[in-house]
Design an enzyme around this catalytic site. Structure first.
Site, PDB file in Angstrom:
ATOM      1  N   ASP A 193      14.986 -35.434  33.569  1.00  0.00           N
ATOM      2  CA  ASP A 193      14.024 -35.909  32.575  1.00  0.00           C
ATOM      3  C   ASP A 193      14.771 -36.217  31.286  1.00  0.00           C
ATOM      4  O   ASP A 193      15.031 -35.345  30.467  1.00  0.00           O
ATOM      5  CB  ASP A 193      12.935 -34.859  32.314  1.00  0.00           C
ATOM      6  CG  ASP A 193      11.801 -35.391  31.444  1.00  0.00           C
ATOM      7  OD1 ASP A 193      12.056 -36.337  30.665  1.00  0.00           O
ATOM      8  OD2 ASP A 193      10.688 -34.878  31.532  1.00  0.00           O
ATOM      9  N   HIS A 198      12.919 -34.594  23.934  1.00  0.00           N
ATOM     10  CA  HIS A 198      13.360 -33.217  24.146  1.00  0.00           C
ATOM     11  C   HIS A 198      14.781 -32.958  23.650  1.00  0.00           C
ATOM     12  O   HIS A 198      15.310 -31.859  23.860  1.00  0.00           O
ATOM     13  CB  HIS A 198      13.249 -32.887  25.635  1.00  0.00           C
ATOM     14  CG  HIS A 198      11.902 -33.180  26.202  1.00  0.00           C
ATOM     15  ND1 HIS A 198      10.774 -32.493  25.820  1.00  0.00           N
ATOM     16  CD2 HIS A 198      11.490 -34.117  27.103  1.00  0.00           C
ATOM     17  CE1 HIS A 198       9.731 -32.982  26.472  1.00  0.00           C
ATOM     18  NE2 HIS A 198      10.139 -33.963  27.243  1.00  0.00           N
ATOM     19  N   ILE A 213      10.875 -30.906  21.386  1.00  0.00           N
ATOM     20  CA  ILE A 213      10.085 -29.897  22.080  1.00  0.00           C
ATOM     21  C   ILE A 213      10.632 -29.679  23.488  1.00  0.00           C
ATOM     22  O   ILE A 213      11.334 -30.521  24.033  1.00  0.00           O
ATOM     23  CB  ILE A 213       8.597 -30.290  22.149  1.00  0.00           C
ATOM     24  CG1 ILE A 213       8.417 -31.588  22.956  1.00  0.00           C
ATOM     25  CG2 ILE A 213       8.013 -30.434  20.747  1.00  0.00           C
ATOM     26  CD1 ILE A 213       6.956 -31.982  23.188  1.00  0.00           C
ATOM     27  N   GLY A 216       7.414 -29.865  29.156  1.00  0.00           N
ATOM     28  CA  GLY A 216       6.289 -29.135  29.736  1.00  0.00           C
ATOM     29  C   GLY A 216       6.599 -28.641  31.130  1.00  0.00           C
ATOM     30  O   GLY A 216       6.200 -27.535  31.519  1.00  0.00           O
TER      31      GLY A 216
END
Length: 291
Positions: A193, A198, A213, A216
């Site tokens: 990813d 991120h 962040i 998820g």
């Protein structure tokens, strides 16, 4: 419109060949914090942790399905006919994995992805991207990713389901806390990813966040690992499906509080919050269905 719902739903499924081996499994588990001694002294050499990171003992956490083949199912869905969105407006809204049999440590499979549904939430759209993977022995897993796209609603489509799972009104059967390392997103993204949200502070600001962040799906995998280790005695073979709704973000360096409830013999319900932000919601409507 960037999203042409009729065109996207009518598009032919896209298939690609994917493969993985023990190194991909180990990297994924390390990205979830396997073997970390931050919360559990001695974890790096603990036999229960070595089953996630040592090739001679390795088993595969079912949530690995979300990154197998570098997560190409979701990537393919976001580039499907009729779908043209700004990556800065995209958030992962929910995830469900259904296991048809255990994932082998080394495998080769055909992954087929399509846009299964598109919902109109007014100010946003939700894409349901379905990926089905199978090998020569038959189906392996089905993955449904709910992708929230800000600013792309209002096209007159169905609003879609909005049911919520009520949290039990009793103390959890188990509760654990797991620290998120400062570098965890940088390690986890090596499983495929590459969204700069991120890792890149400037991109994160464009998306409305003060800093990058955590993925998820990293929290998703960490939570399933905690359920397996805490309530299932490490038996990953019992997991039949695993679903969650991403209710809030996690920043690297924070601590996750994971509450778990047994709901009969075949279901575990969980919730995840961020300790440092007064138990701000992170994962909700989280269910692990067992065989």
């Amino acid at each position: 419109m960037p999203i042409d719902a009729a065109k996207a739903l009518a598009a032919e499924p896209r298939s690609t060949e994917i493969s993985w081996d023990h190194k991909d499994i180990q990297l994924y588990h390390l990205g979830l914090g396997a073997g970390s001694s931050q919360d559990r002294p001695g974890a790096a050499t603990d036999l229960d942790e070595l089953r996630y990171v040592l090739e001679s003992r390795l088993h595969v956490l079912p949530s690995f399905a979300t990154v197998a083949g570098a997560g190409m199912g979701v990537v393919g869905g976001l580039s499907a006919p009729g779908i043209e969105v700004d990556l800065a407006a995209v958030l992962h809204g929910g995830q469900k994995i259904t296991l048809h049999r255990p994932i082998p440590v080394k495998g080769h499979a055909t992954s087929t992805s399509r846009v299964a549904a598109i919902y109109d939430k007014g100010k946003a759209a939700i894409l349901v991207l379905r990926t089905e993977a199978g090998d020569a022995d038959g189906p392996l897993w089905t993955s449904d990713a709910q992708i929230f796209v800000r600013g792309e609603g209002g096209f007159g489509g169905e609003r879609g389901p909005s049911a919520r799972t009520e949290q039990p009104g009793r103390e959890p059967d188990a509760m654990v806390e797991r620290s998120v390392r400062e570098d965890q997103a940088l390690l986890y993204r090596l499983s495929g990813d590459w969204n700069p949200l991120h890792a890149d502070p400037e991109f994160a600001k464009l998306a409305g966040f003060d800093r990058p962040i955590l993925h998820g799906l990293c929290t998703y995998g960490m939570t399933l690992k905690a359920v397996v280790d805490t309530l299932l005695d490490g038996d990953i073979g019992r997991v039949r499906s695993y679903a969650t709704r991403f209710a809030g973000v996690v920043f690297p360096g924070e601590t996750l509080r994971m509450r778990m409830w047994r709901q009969g013999p075949t279901t575990v319900q969980a919730s995840v919050t961020a300790v440092e932000r007064e138990d701000a919601p992170v994962l909700a409507d989280t269910l692990v269905e067992l065989g």
